[in-house]
Design an enzyme around this catalytic site. Structure first.
Site, PDB file in Angstrom:
ATOM      1  N   HIS A 464      15.788  -8.809 127.246  1.00 40.41           N
ATOM      2  CA  HIS A 464      16.771  -8.871 127.798  1.00 40.41           C
ATOM      3  C   HIS A 464      18.117  -8.502 127.884  1.00 40.41           C
ATOM      4  O   HIS A 464      18.670  -7.670 127.239  1.00 40.41           O
ATOM      5  CB  HIS A 464      17.007  -9.999 128.502  1.00 40.41           C
ATOM      6  CG  HIS A 464      19.131  -9.775 129.420  1.00 40.41           C
ATOM      7  ND1 HIS A 464      19.185 -11.582 129.817  1.00 40.41           N
ATOM      8  CD2 HIS A 464      19.441  -8.980 130.196  1.00 40.41           C
ATOM      9  CE1 HIS A 464      20.184 -10.956 130.688  1.00 40.41           C
ATOM     10  NE2 HIS A 464      20.559  -9.812 130.513  1.00 40.41           N
ATOM     11  N   HIS A 469      20.947  -5.048 126.013  1.00 39.78           N
ATOM     12  CA  HIS A 469      22.608  -6.026 125.758  1.00 39.78           C
ATOM     13  C   HIS A 469      22.692  -5.097 124.277  1.00 39.78           C
ATOM     14  O   HIS A 469      23.595  -4.756 124.029  1.00 39.78           O
ATOM     15  CB  HIS A 469      22.939  -7.623 126.097  1.00 39.78           C
ATOM     16  CG  HIS A 469      23.352  -7.650 127.335  1.00 39.78           C
ATOM     17  ND1 HIS A 469      24.056  -8.026 127.585  1.00 39.78           N
ATOM     18  CD2 HIS A 469      22.200  -8.138 128.256  1.00 39.78           C
ATOM     19  CE1 HIS A 469      24.216  -8.533 128.740  1.00 39.78           C
ATOM     20  NE2 HIS A 469      23.001  -8.876 129.106  1.00 39.78           N
ATOM     21  N   HIS A 656      18.170  -3.028 133.312  1.00 38.73           N
ATOM     22  CA  HIS A 656      19.268  -4.075 132.359  1.00 38.73           C
ATOM     23  C   HIS A 656      18.828  -4.882 134.626  1.00 38.73           C
ATOM     24  O   HIS A 656      18.534  -6.322 134.463  1.00 38.73           O
ATOM     25  CB  HIS A 656      20.293  -4.066 132.758  1.00 38.73           C
ATOM     26  CG  HIS A 656      21.185  -5.312 132.261  1.00 38.73           C
ATOM     27  ND1 HIS A 656      22.187  -5.782 133.172  1.00 38.73           N
ATOM     28  CD2 HIS A 656      21.189  -5.969 130.982  1.00 38.73           C
ATOM     29  CE1 HIS A 656      22.293  -7.297 133.067  1.00 38.73           C
ATOM     30  NE2 HIS A 656      21.798  -6.991 131.995  1.00 38.73           N
ATOM     31  N   ASN A 660      17.525  -8.416 134.477  1.00 36.45           N
ATOM     32  CA  ASN A 660      18.502  -9.507 135.142  1.00 36.45           C
ATOM     33  C   ASN A 660      18.831 -10.192 136.095  1.00 36.45           C
ATOM     34  O   ASN A 660      18.948 -11.535 135.941  1.00 36.45           O
ATOM     35  CB  ASN A 660      19.644  -9.251 134.734  1.00 36.45           C
ATOM     36  CG  ASN A 660      20.565  -9.934 134.404  1.00 36.45           C
ATOM     37  OD1 ASN A 660      20.933 -10.659 133.741  1.00 36.45           O
ATOM     38  ND2 ASN A 660      22.246  -9.551 135.011  1.00 36.45           N
ATOM     39  N   ILE A 806      27.350  -8.329 133.084  1.00 35.90           N
ATOM     40  CA  ILE A 806      27.334 -10.344 132.794  1.00 35.90           C
ATOM     41  C   ILE A 806      25.969 -10.103 132.355  1.00 35.90           C
ATOM     42  O   ILE A 806      25.302  -9.060 131.878  1.00 35.90           O
ATOM     43  CB  ILE A 806      26.628  -9.770 135.199  1.00 35.90           C
ATOM     44  CG1 ILE A 806      26.924 -11.967 134.734  1.00 35.90           C
ATOM     45  CG2 ILE A 806      25.445  -9.601 135.213  1.00 35.90           C
ATOM     46  CD1 ILE A 806      28.035 -12.013 133.717  1.00 35.90           C
TER      47      ILE A 806
END
Length: 806
Positions: A464, A469, A656, A660, A806
């Site tokens: 993740h 990110h 993602h 997520n 997010i």
């Protein structure tokens, strides 16, 4: 949401039309720090209208000198045209009376023409200055939108320009107010080309905070070599200003993209225990983050989670379906240094496996691709000793073997849990299988819980945070530093960069920082980012982040030219991979069509200086610890470019979303997915073993996170799994593309992509109703919807946003 400005039929009362001599855009930008004082120093020409009388005067050196006729503006009376720019602003939602008064003051300043200076720059070259032609005016008026949009207001700026001014290619905005403004868009009316859109949707800070004005380019894509000559210098200067000088602390109003290592995760001033090492560099390599300049720190079947089938299903259709691999060799051997970590051979023997294979030999099961492994041994064993020294943490390095039965069900058969070797126990490994009695049943559940804890940590820190990110951050920085907002690739990537730098910065402050939620509530504790760095060093490759390549690397797919993407899944009922390949294929087709449109000429990729600088910087500054690796793709052909862009867009969107938005649905019930374990599994000779026999459920619950830790994790996972009300999804045409692409062929590319995603949504919904697909259909089995393209707001366990927001 965009609000398209309409031309006003009623002229502004007492409006002032400014007509300026043409000056170089470079000169404008060089002197823009003193725009408010420029008016009195530079020679300007203005037409002042008052009732039916018209007097033309020249303002020079602060003095008014009467002029007559054509001499006042340098144009013949028939050689000019009136144009109007309509400026749309979005106001903040005010609650305090002081803020409302401040807002009224802003409206007053704009109304009388003292708030915003707007400068039009022509695409055409002036034969005298050899730069784009230039005209400027203040915005004026008190226009407002209809009552259904109470926070949208409009102003106008009027210009008189010569007929040979050409089409405006850029606008320079200077905010002379005392506060920032949110500029939505500018629409220029009066030119032969029709309304000209300048989509902005950004904050423009006050000149007192940010002396540099903002350059806004018309919504049209240009390769660097195709940039209209009048705005070439502005394109270059805009990119230079975005890169900054690498010095000083960044302020909120600054629009600078630069690189830095992770040197701000600790807080030694608060506590010595919160000191954290620098992440990024030879010892602990990592992708670079955006530099801030801050100094380094000092419902269903409620017990489904207990079932083996559900444990296995989540390896294929859970929130972390990207670590399971095909077992391709036996015996299983560690790659760690045996002098430090003990004998490399696993304690999993042939006899142990074959007891679970229904008569198959290990070799036959491997040949038929029916043995799989979830291997966290080598990744975690170097850290287990340090992790277990932390208060309230007990963990093992784990290996889990799965067997794919003839009924098409994946089931766990063996779990190996390892501790660092000791003099008395050089092979400090324990083997667990599900067994057939109550004691073995509970011990097996404890072993599975330890595997889930490891899986939760690797999911959060590696798959993740690191692989989506952190790795997107250098791509975004380089895109802003090297690709002009006019560049077609910038326009393609722009929707996939929304909010990512902001959410990453917040994560570094509250989630992955020293003492933050991840350290407090996940097994690795203060060693979390060091584990993430070790994973980056040992396994991250850009070329392997492409979904088909990753599936082949893990043995979960094989190359098959007869299949649409050239790959065939080893397990057909692998929801993440099956749905993911649909999304990947749609992105690939979309990107290839887009790239083909702009790079159809030979050598057009290699001759694009902005594009080449972008890719070089991603490797050399964004990932400098891996810049010399041989696996980096070349950027020579349009096929190279399409592959790179497809991978980036997949990471920001589908990848993602898949790892997520299921965090709370899968992890919100802590026993299903504990983020840490507080106890090791008792041995028969342990003092605690008798209590375990008497109260196995108490031992299990006492091994899970504390209530405080569980509550923190649940709150964070709920937030991370929530779609905002203004989320932008892949199937929606982003405003930068809706308003900035006048080429009908490109718009058709976007429309085909959107239509394809809607088809995929129907396909996924049909798959979730197929009773043959047991990992996404059946009693107590939630449908796999994480890769459905659309979603409403909230925790929905579905929907693919354009970006990591997010």
């Amino acid at each position: 949401m965009m609000f398209t400005a309409q031309p006003r039929s009623t002229p502004l009362s007492s409006e002032i039309q400014h007509v300026f001599t043409v000056r170089s855009p470079v000169e404008i930008m060089t002197t823009r720090r003193k725009i408010s004082s420029q008016i009195s120093r530079f020679k300007v020409k203005a037409v002042i209208q008052s009732g039916n009388e018209e007097k033309k005067k020249t303002v020079e050196s602060g003095k008014l000198v009467e002029k007559s006729g054509e001499e006042s503006n340098g144009f013949s009376g028939k050689g000019v045209r009136d144009v109007k720019a309509v400026i749309t602003l979005r106001k903040k939602m005010k609650e305090k009376i002081s803020e409302k008064i401040e807002d009224q003051w802003v409206s007053l300043m704009n109304g009388i023409g003292r708030g915003i200076l707007i400068q039009l720059i022509s695409q055409d070259i002036d034969p005298v200055t050899k730069s784009g032609k230039y005209a400027e005016s203040y915005v004026r008026g008190w226009f407002s939108k209809p009552s259904d949009h109470p926070y949208i207001v409009e102003y106008a700026a009027n210009f008189t320009v010569p007929h040979d001014f050409g089409c405006p290619g850029a606008i320079i905005i200077t905010n002379l107010l005392d506060k920032e403004i949110h500029l939505v868009q500018i629409v220029v009316h009066g030119f032969n080309e029709g309304p000209l859109f300048f989509s902005v949707n950004t904050w423009i800070h006050s000149q007192k905070d940010s002396p540099e004005s903002r350059i806004i380019f018309q919504n049209q894509a240009y390769l660097p070599s195709q940039t209209p000559p009048g705005i070439k210098d502005l394109r270059r200067e805009d990119l230079l200003s975005i890169r900054g000088n690498g010095k000083g602390e960044r302020k909120l109003h600054e629009r600078v993209y630069d690189y830095d290592v992770y040197n701000d995760l600790g807080n030694p001033d608060k506590s010595e225990d919160l000191a954290r090492p620098l992440i990024g560099g030879q010892e602990r390599p990592y992708p670079r983050r955006c530099r801030t300049g801050r100094g380094p720190t000092k419902k269903g079947d409620r017990f489904a989670w207990l079932r083996d089938n559900e444990f296995s299903r989540q390896a294929l259709a859970g929130v972390n379906p990207v670590n399971i691999e095909l077992l391709r060799e036996f015996p299983i051997v560690s790659k760690l240094d045996p002098a430090v970590y003990g004998p490399p051979d696993s304690a999993v023997t042939r006899d142990l496996i074959e007891q679970e294979l229904n008569g198959l030999s290990v070799e036959k099961a491997i040949e038929e691709k029916r043995l799989f492994i979830l291997d966290y041994h080598d990744m975690l064993l170097p850290f287990i000793g340090k992790m277990n020294s932390l208060l309230g943490r007990k963990a093992y390095a784990s290996r889990t073997l799965f067997f794919y039965t003839s009924r098409g069900v994946l089931k766990p058969i063996i779990i190996e849990l390892s501790l660092p070797p000791t003099p008395s126990s050089p092979r400090n490994k324990r083997i667990f299988s599900h067994g057939h009695d109550a004691t073995n049943h509970w011990i097996w559940n404890l072993a599975k819980a330890h595997v889930c804890s490891n899986d939760a940590g690797i999911h959060q820190l590696v798959n993740h945070w690191l692989r989506t990110h952190a790795c997107m951050e250098p791509y975004i920085i380089a895109t802003h530093r090297h690709l002009s907002s006019m560049h077609p690739i910038y326009k393609l990537l722009h929707p996939h960069m929304r909010y990512t730098l902001e959410i990453n910065a917040l994560a570094r402050q509250s989630l992955i920082n020293g003492g933050g939620v991840i350290e407090a509530c996940f097994s690795p504790g203060k060693y979390s980012m060091e584990i993430s760095s070790a994973a980056y060093k040992s396994m991250w490759q850009f070329d392997m982040e492409a979904l088909p390549a990753d599936l082949i690397r893990r043995g979960m797919a094989v190359e098959d030219p007869s299949m649409p993407l050239g790959v065939k899944l080893v397990i057909e009922d692998y929801p993440y991979a099956a749905d993911g390949l649909l999304i990947w294929s749609a992105i690939k087709e979309y990107v290839e069509s887009y790239v083909e449109h702009y790079y159809s000429e030979p050598n057009s990729v290699t001759s694009d200086v902005e594009l080449q600088g972008w890719w070089n910087e991603i490797k050399n500054k964004g990932h400098p610890d891996k810049k010399n690796e041989p696996w980096w793709p070349k950027l020579v052909t349009k096929e190279d470019l399409s592959g790179i862009l497809t991978t980036m867009i997949w990471i920001a969107s589908g990848q993602h979303a898949a790892i997520n938005f299921g965090q709370y649905p899968f992890g919100g019930y802590v026993p299903n997915r504990p983020t840490l374990m507080r106890k090791l599994i008792p041995h028969e000779d342990d003092p605690s073993y008798e209590n375990f026999i008497l109260h196995p459920e108490y031992t299990f619950l006492a091994s899970l996170p504390t209530q405080l830790q569980a509550t923190k994790v649940m709150a964070v996972q709920d937030t991370l799994s929530t779609h905002s009300a203004d989320e932008e999804y892949m199937c929606q045409l982003h405003e930068i593309q809706r308003f900035s692409i006048y080429d009908h062929e490109v718009l058709k590319v976007f429309e085909r992509f959107s239509a394809k995603l809607k088809e995929i949504e129907n396909t996924i919904n049909q798959r979730n109703k197929d009773i043959r697909l047991k990992n996404r259909s059946g009693a107590g089995v939630p449908p796999y919807e994480l890769l459905l393209p659309t979603s409403g707001p909230g925790v929905t366990c579905r929907g693919i946003p354009n970006s990591i927001s997010i």
